[in-house]
Write a protein that holds these residues in place. Structure first.
Motif, PDB file in Angstrom:
ATOM      1  N   THR A 531      60.634 -42.339  58.118  1.00 29.80           N
ATOM      2  CA  THR A 531      60.606 -43.207  57.040  1.00 29.80           C
ATOM      3  C   THR A 531      59.469 -43.867  56.717  1.00 29.80           C
ATOM      4  O   THR A 531      59.038 -44.283  55.449  1.00 29.80           O
ATOM      5  CB  THR A 531      61.545 -44.316  57.483  1.00 29.80           C
ATOM      6  OG1 THR A 531      62.983 -43.731  57.767  1.00 29.80           O
ATOM      7  CG2 THR A 531      61.942 -45.223  56.294  1.00 29.80           C
ATOM      8  N   GLY A 536      59.043 -45.637  53.009  1.00 29.41           N
ATOM      9  CA  GLY A 536      60.404 -45.990  52.864  1.00 29.41           C
ATOM     10  C   GLY A 536      60.316 -47.622  52.791  1.00 29.41           C
ATOM     11  O   GLY A 536      59.342 -48.281  52.503  1.00 29.41           O
ATOM     12  N   LYS A 537      61.464 -48.266  52.414  1.00 30.91           N
ATOM     13  CA  LYS A 537      61.901 -49.587  52.284  1.00 30.91           C
ATOM     14  C   LYS A 537      61.879 -50.427  53.572  1.00 30.91           C
ATOM     15  O   LYS A 537      62.708 -50.066  54.397  1.00 30.91           O
ATOM     16  CB  LYS A 537      63.009 -49.960  51.491  1.00 30.91           C
ATOM     17  CG  LYS A 537      63.002 -49.338  49.986  1.00 30.91           C
ATOM     18  CD  LYS A 537      64.201 -49.456  49.495  1.00 30.91           C
ATOM     19  CE  LYS A 537      64.354 -49.064  48.198  1.00 30.91           C
ATOM     20  NZ  LYS A 537      65.516 -49.031  47.307  1.00 30.91           N
ATOM     21  N   PHE A 538      60.953 -51.372  53.827  1.00 35.26           N
ATOM     22  CA  PHE A 538      60.945 -52.326  55.003  1.00 35.26           C
ATOM     23  C   PHE A 538      60.907 -53.441  54.633  1.00 35.26           C
ATOM     24  O   PHE A 538      59.966 -54.099  53.695  1.00 35.26           O
ATOM     25  CB  PHE A 538      59.745 -51.768  55.927  1.00 35.26           C
ATOM     26  CG  PHE A 538      59.723 -50.435  56.485  1.00 35.26           C
ATOM     27  CD1 PHE A 538      60.186 -50.138  57.665  1.00 35.26           C
ATOM     28  CD2 PHE A 538      59.070 -49.403  55.879  1.00 35.26           C
ATOM     29  CE1 PHE A 538      60.378 -48.702  58.220  1.00 35.26           C
ATOM     30  CE2 PHE A 538      59.303 -48.036  56.301  1.00 35.26           C
ATOM     31  CZ  PHE A 538      59.921 -47.989  57.521  1.00 35.26           C
ATOM     32  N   SER A 539      61.551 -54.329  55.352  1.00 35.60           N
ATOM     33  CA  SER A 539      61.518 -55.836  55.509  1.00 35.60           C
ATOM     34  C   SER A 539      60.286 -56.425  56.072  1.00 35.60           C
ATOM     35  O   SER A 539      59.878 -55.654  57.028  1.00 35.60           O
ATOM     36  CB  SER A 539      62.748 -56.873  55.481  1.00 35.60           C
ATOM     37  OG  SER A 539      62.912 -56.482  57.035  1.00 35.60           O
ATOM     38  N   ASP A 542      61.354 -56.089  59.665  1.00 32.66           N
ATOM     39  CA  ASP A 542      61.093 -54.732  60.385  1.00 32.66           C
ATOM     40  C   ASP A 542      59.815 -54.502  60.755  1.00 32.66           C
ATOM     41  O   ASP A 542      59.490 -53.791  61.630  1.00 32.66           O
ATOM     42  CB  ASP A 542      61.652 -53.792  59.172  1.00 32.66           C
ATOM     43  CG  ASP A 542      63.255 -54.071  58.911  1.00 32.66           C
ATOM     44  OD1 ASP A 542      63.890 -54.521  59.572  1.00 32.66           O
ATOM     45  OD2 ASP A 542      63.455 -53.846  57.654  1.00 32.66           O
ATOM     46  N   SER A 593      68.706 -52.112  60.414  1.00 34.72           N
ATOM     47  CA  SER A 593      67.964 -52.408  59.052  1.00 34.72           C
ATOM     48  C   SER A 593      67.270 -51.438  58.180  1.00 34.72           C
ATOM     49  O   SER A 593      67.444 -51.232  57.076  1.00 34.72           O
ATOM     50  CB  SER A 593      67.149 -53.822  59.311  1.00 34.72           C
ATOM     51  OG  SER A 593      66.406 -54.283  58.192  1.00 34.72           O
ATOM     52  N   VAL A 594      66.464 -50.715  58.978  1.00 37.90           N
ATOM     53  CA  VAL A 594      65.783 -49.628  58.106  1.00 37.90           C
ATOM     54  C   VAL A 594      66.492 -48.529  57.865  1.00 37.90           C
ATOM     55  O   VAL A 594      66.646 -48.154  56.790  1.00 37.90           O
ATOM     56  CB  VAL A 594      64.676 -49.252  59.175  1.00 37.90           C
ATOM     57  CG1 VAL A 594      63.924 -48.059  58.607  1.00 37.90           C
ATOM     58  CG2 VAL A 594      63.494 -50.328  59.528  1.00 37.90           C
ATOM     59  N   VAL A 596      69.951 -48.705  57.042  1.00 37.73           N
ATOM     60  CA  VAL A 596      70.576 -49.113  55.879  1.00 37.73           C
ATOM     61  C   VAL A 596      69.942 -48.972  54.649  1.00 37.73           C
ATOM     62  O   VAL A 596      70.305 -48.699  53.503  1.00 37.73           O
ATOM     63  CB  VAL A 596      70.954 -50.736  55.982  1.00 37.73           C
ATOM     64  CG1 VAL A 596      71.852 -51.292  54.810  1.00 37.73           C
ATOM     65  CG2 VAL A 596      72.034 -50.659  57.024  1.00 37.73           C
ATOM     66  N   LYS A 597      68.702 -49.282  54.620  1.00 39.99           N
ATOM     67  CA  LYS A 597      67.772 -49.512  53.401  1.00 39.99           C
ATOM     68  C   LYS A 597      67.358 -47.953  52.947  1.00 39.99           C
ATOM     69  O   LYS A 597      66.861 -47.652  52.003  1.00 39.99           O
ATOM     70  CB  LYS A 597      66.498 -50.183  53.600  1.00 39.99           C
ATOM     71  CG  LYS A 597      66.944 -51.945  53.527  1.00 39.99           C
ATOM     72  CD  LYS A 597      65.912 -52.656  53.396  1.00 39.99           C
ATOM     73  CE  LYS A 597      65.234 -52.838  54.794  1.00 39.99           C
ATOM     74  NZ  LYS A 597      65.663 -53.678  55.928  1.00 39.99           N
ATOM     75  N   ASN A 598      67.175 -47.037  54.120  1.00 43.86           N
ATOM     76  CA  ASN A 598      66.656 -45.692  53.898  1.00 43.86           C
ATOM     77  C   ASN A 598      67.601 -44.551  54.341  1.00 43.86           C
ATOM     78  O   ASN A 598      67.197 -43.659  55.305  1.00 43.86           O
ATOM     79  CB  ASN A 598      65.174 -45.664  54.569  1.00 43.86           C
ATOM     80  CG  ASN A 598      64.386 -46.763  54.086  1.00 43.86           C
ATOM     81  OD1 ASN A 598      63.574 -46.588  52.859  1.00 43.86           O
ATOM     82  ND2 ASN A 598      64.130 -47.838  54.701  1.00 43.86           N
ATOM     83  N   TYR A 602      66.730 -41.388  57.164  1.00 41.74           N
ATOM     84  CA  TYR A 602      67.300 -41.333  58.724  1.00 41.74           C
ATOM     85  C   TYR A 602      68.264 -40.088  58.794  1.00 41.74           C
ATOM     86  O   TYR A 602      67.818 -39.499  59.815  1.00 41.74           O
ATOM     87  CB  TYR A 602      68.026 -42.599  58.744  1.00 41.74           C
ATOM     88  CG  TYR A 602      67.598 -43.801  59.308  1.00 41.74           C
ATOM     89  CD1 TYR A 602      66.236 -43.912  59.362  1.00 41.74           C
ATOM     90  CD2 TYR A 602      68.203 -44.509  60.567  1.00 41.74           C
ATOM     91  CE1 TYR A 602      65.712 -45.138  59.854  1.00 41.74           C
ATOM     92  CE2 TYR A 602      67.530 -45.459  61.140  1.00 41.74           C
ATOM     93  CZ  TYR A 602      66.307 -45.878  60.967  1.00 41.74           C
ATOM     94  OH  TYR A 602      65.722 -46.744  61.333  1.00 41.74           O
TER      95      TYR A 602
END
Length: 744
Positions: A531, A536-539, A542, A593-594, A596-598, A602
């Motif tokens: 990811t 990928g998208k990370f908060s 994260d 969390s990662v 769910v966003k990507n 995964y």
């Protein structure tokens, strides 16, 4: 035209098979690599068309022999022609033009012939393809068109494949083709149930095919998660339709073998055709006599000794070298490689050193003990099935077990994976023996419980995933024997006590360290690294958790779909893996969390991590060329062949050539396919099938936690147990084993 085709139908169908097979292979880069399932699908359906279109002729022994000769000629012709194509496969304009012309001609001729056959069939039966056939045809053409748009131009062969299915569809009906309808109760409901089971089995193979390809071509499928799921769904439906007929065709062949052997049961569990021809069986005697057993033992051990002499003192990898260091007391014990195997190595090496005074001799004795054990295990299996199988099946199994160079080379390889393969084979064999004893005597003999406990223990601890595969099997085993639960519960409790004692007392007592944290997180770490590599998208949360473990950007660069070691080793060397053990909840929260966003990243990373075990677009490495790892010289172990140099070099080349051939026609995924096909067949025929579950459990553990996505040694146990599964499926009186229990 029609009289001509009818008169020369056999020759026409053989020519058609050649055209279709060669054309299919040319359409996928001109070779028979197991990187595409279509050649195997074509071979099954083509063969079925040859054997089953003219069903009225099948009663003639002459016609049966003639079709077998045709099939043999076809096989030899295809192999020879494939070798020619492989030699011509060069980056040359003339060769490419030649291939294109041949491909077009084959496609045109085969399409014309098969269209004529389809028209004749529809005319004679006064019907047209059903609506479901048309719907699946349209779906398949759309799906293949979408796939081919990504990699190459549209191919006509999916359409030809559909025509083949139409030609053979009405003839593909397991049991119905060989059993009188009057002997079957409620045939329609039974056929519906059988058809449903086959469709479910086909759906799993279809899912393997579709997901494997989409994972492989992920960078070309940047359509978004929902469109990705949509393409997966369409592909699964299409390949389910194809695999349903392929499995059904295979099951008809197995049915005919079982029917000939008198082992097929009707719905009331009565054996059909019990007066089977005794000539079908390996021998009318009850078992092998001592002289025959000695001859088989000498052949098996003698052949393995030749491998032992050429790769003297043994084949030995880096993992084994580390275990030998532990066995010799040079380094502390670790359970990273199974400590049980390390202890076995320790005492076998001690015996060799005691007799001959060197570590080289210790390694040689260890390898010799391995080849001796494998030969004896094979002897027991062959002896047990000697009078229970059609003669040809028994001979084929004996040849595979005794002569297969892979089995021979691994019998002299000191490796945890070899011991685990023997343990898996022995565990399945013990379950089969106990089932047979229960069927005949209503309970196993007393010594079998001791063997069951010992084999279970070795199976659990000869590899890390063995324990989980055993636990996976346990509830199914107890359910199968729920009518006689007491002895199984007692033996299971004994196994659990031994397991708890081993892990809870013995390992701590001998100060055996467990594998580090990241070793158990191969798949999650690969998913996170993949990811990161794909932006990928990370908060912020994260990223903070990941950076507390290791530099986030660095592990993204080290992602390798083939193996998780680059990511794990970087964390070991430059990261802080203790943060994971100290903050487990934070790691789990970040991981979810990662994901769910990507979700697509995964899923693809998960598929890539195990793809070689269930999708055939993969190759794998069979260990033998290294012989003894160079580091082993530090403890006085090195390769020293006892053959002359020229003869040893020739043996190495022959082994290398065999591995090339093996990889050309086989793959780890085909191991999985064969296990699953036999398992589905056992379900359809209501035969005891719980002994498949240890193998399926091993496969599941590989999918969940394998550190390498196509390592042969990890799946060697599955490869080794294949002949045993086939033998038990085809054995005489192989009816459902639990019905005697149900009567109690």
């Amino acid at each position: 035209m029609k009289p001509f085709l009818i008169k020369y139908s056999g020759i026409c169908k053989i020519a058609l098979c050649v055209f279709l097979t060669m054309g299919c292979n040319l359409s996928i880069d001109g070779h028979f690599w197991p990187d595409n399932i279509l050649p195997y699908v074509f071979l099954v359906l083509n063969g079925f068309v040859v054997f089953n279109i003219d069903r009225q002729k099948l009663s003639s022994r002459f016609y049966q022999k003639k079709t077998r000769v045709y099939a043999g000629i076809l096989l030899i012709f295809c192999i020879l022609l494939q070798s020619v194509i492989l030699r011509l496969y060069l980056a040359d304009t003339t060769v490419i033009f030649f291939k294109t012309v041949v491909k077009v001609l084959i496609a045109g001729i085969s399409t014309a012939v098969i269209l004529i056959l389809c028209q004749l069939k529809a005319y004679e039966e006064k019907k047209i393809p059903g609506i479901m056939f048309v719907i699946f045809s349209v779906l398949e053409i759309i799906y293949f068109y979408m796939i081919r748009q990504i990699t190459d131009s549209f191919s006509i062969y999916p359409l030809i494949l559909l025509m083949l299915i139409y030609l053979s569809a009405d003839n593909i009906c397991p049991i119905e083709n060989i059993v009188n309808k009057e002997s079957i109760i409620n045939r329609k409901s039974i056929m519906l149930k059988e058809s449903t089971i086959i469709k479910i089995g086909a759906a799993l193979l279809a899912l393997f095919e579709t997901l494997g390809y989409l994972a492989l071509m992920y960078m070309e499928f940047q359509y978004g998660f929902l469109k990705w799921l949509g393409l997966t769904a369409v592909g699964t439906v299409v390949f389910t339709f194809i695999f349903y007929y392929v499995l059904s065709a295979i099951f008809v062949v197995l049915d005919n073998l079982l029917f000939a052997a008198g082992s097929i049961c009707s719905t009331d569990n009565t054996v059909i055709n019990s007066n089977a021809d005794t000539k079908l069986y390996a021998n009318s005697k009850n078992t092998l006599n001592y002289k025959e057993m000695i001859v088989i033992s000498i052949i098996s051990i003698g052949i393995r000794i030749l491998y032992w002499l050429n790769w003297f003192p043994a084949l030995l990898s880096k993992d084994t070298y580390i275990q030998m260091q532990q066995a010799l007391g040079i380094v502390d014990y670790s359970n990273h490689n199974p400590w049980l195997h390390t202890i076995i190595i320790k005492y076998l090496m001690y015996s060799g050193r005691l007799m001959f005074g060197s570590n080289q001799a210790g390694a040689a004795v260890t390898a010799f003990a391995s080849l001796l054990f494998s030969s004896l295990l094979i002897l027991f299996i062959l002896k047990y099935y000697y009078n229970k199988l059609p003669q040809g099946v028994w001979v084929l199994a004996a040849i595979i077990f005794i002569l297969d160079p892979i089995h021979c080379i691994y019998s002299v390889t000191i490796w945890k994976d070899v011991l685990f393969a023997y343990a898996l084979l022995a565990f399945c064999f013990v379950l089969m023996m106990m089932e047979e004893q229960i069927r005949q005597q209503e309970k196993p003999q007393s010594y079998m419980w001791v063997i069951y406990v010992v084999v279970s223990f070795v199976f659990c601890f000869s590899r890390t995933n063995g324990l989980y595969a055993w636990l996976f099997t346990l509830p199914f085993l107890l359910w199968h024997y729920r009518k006689m639960l007491k002895p199984w519960i007692i033996s299971t409790l004994v196994c659990l006590i031994l397991i708890i004692g081993y892990k809870g007392w013995m390992l701590p007592h001998f100060q055996v360290s467990e594998p580090d944290t990241v070793e158990a997180l191969s798949v999650p770490l690969q998913q996170i690294a993949f990811t990161i590599r794909n932006d990928g998208k990370f908060s912020e949360y994260d990223m903070s958790v990941i950076n507390n473990i290791v530099d986030m950007e660095a592990i993204g660069k080290r992602y390798n779909a083939h193996i998780s070691d680059p990511v794990k080793n970087y964390i070991r060397n430059y990261g802080y893996q203790e943060y994971i053990t100290q903050n487990k909840l934070d790691f789990i929260k970040m991981y979810i969390s990662v994901g769910v966003k990507n979700p697509t990243d995964y899923i693809v990373a998960f598929l890539n991590q195990s793809r070689g075990y269930w999708h055939h677009k993969m190759s794998n490495y069979i260990y033998f060329s290294e012989g003894v790892h160079s580091l082993a010289a530090e403890i006085g172990i090195y390769r020293a062949p006892l053959f002359p140099a020229d003869l040893s070099a020739l043996a190495d080349k022959l082994m290398d050539k065999y591995c090339d051939i093996w990889h050309t026609f086989w793959s780890l995924a085909l191991n999985t396919y064969v296990v699953w096909i036999l398992f589905v067949y056992a379900l359809v025929r209501k035969r005891a099938c719980f002994y498949f579950l240890p193998v399926i459990g091993v496969f599941i553990t590989l999918v969940i936690a394998t550190p390498v996505n196509d390592e042969f040694r990890y799946a060697y146990g599955i490869y080794m147990v294949l002949p045993l599964l086939l033998m038990n499926i085809l054995k005489q009186h192989g009816v459902e084993g639990s019905r005697n229990i149900d009567k109690k």
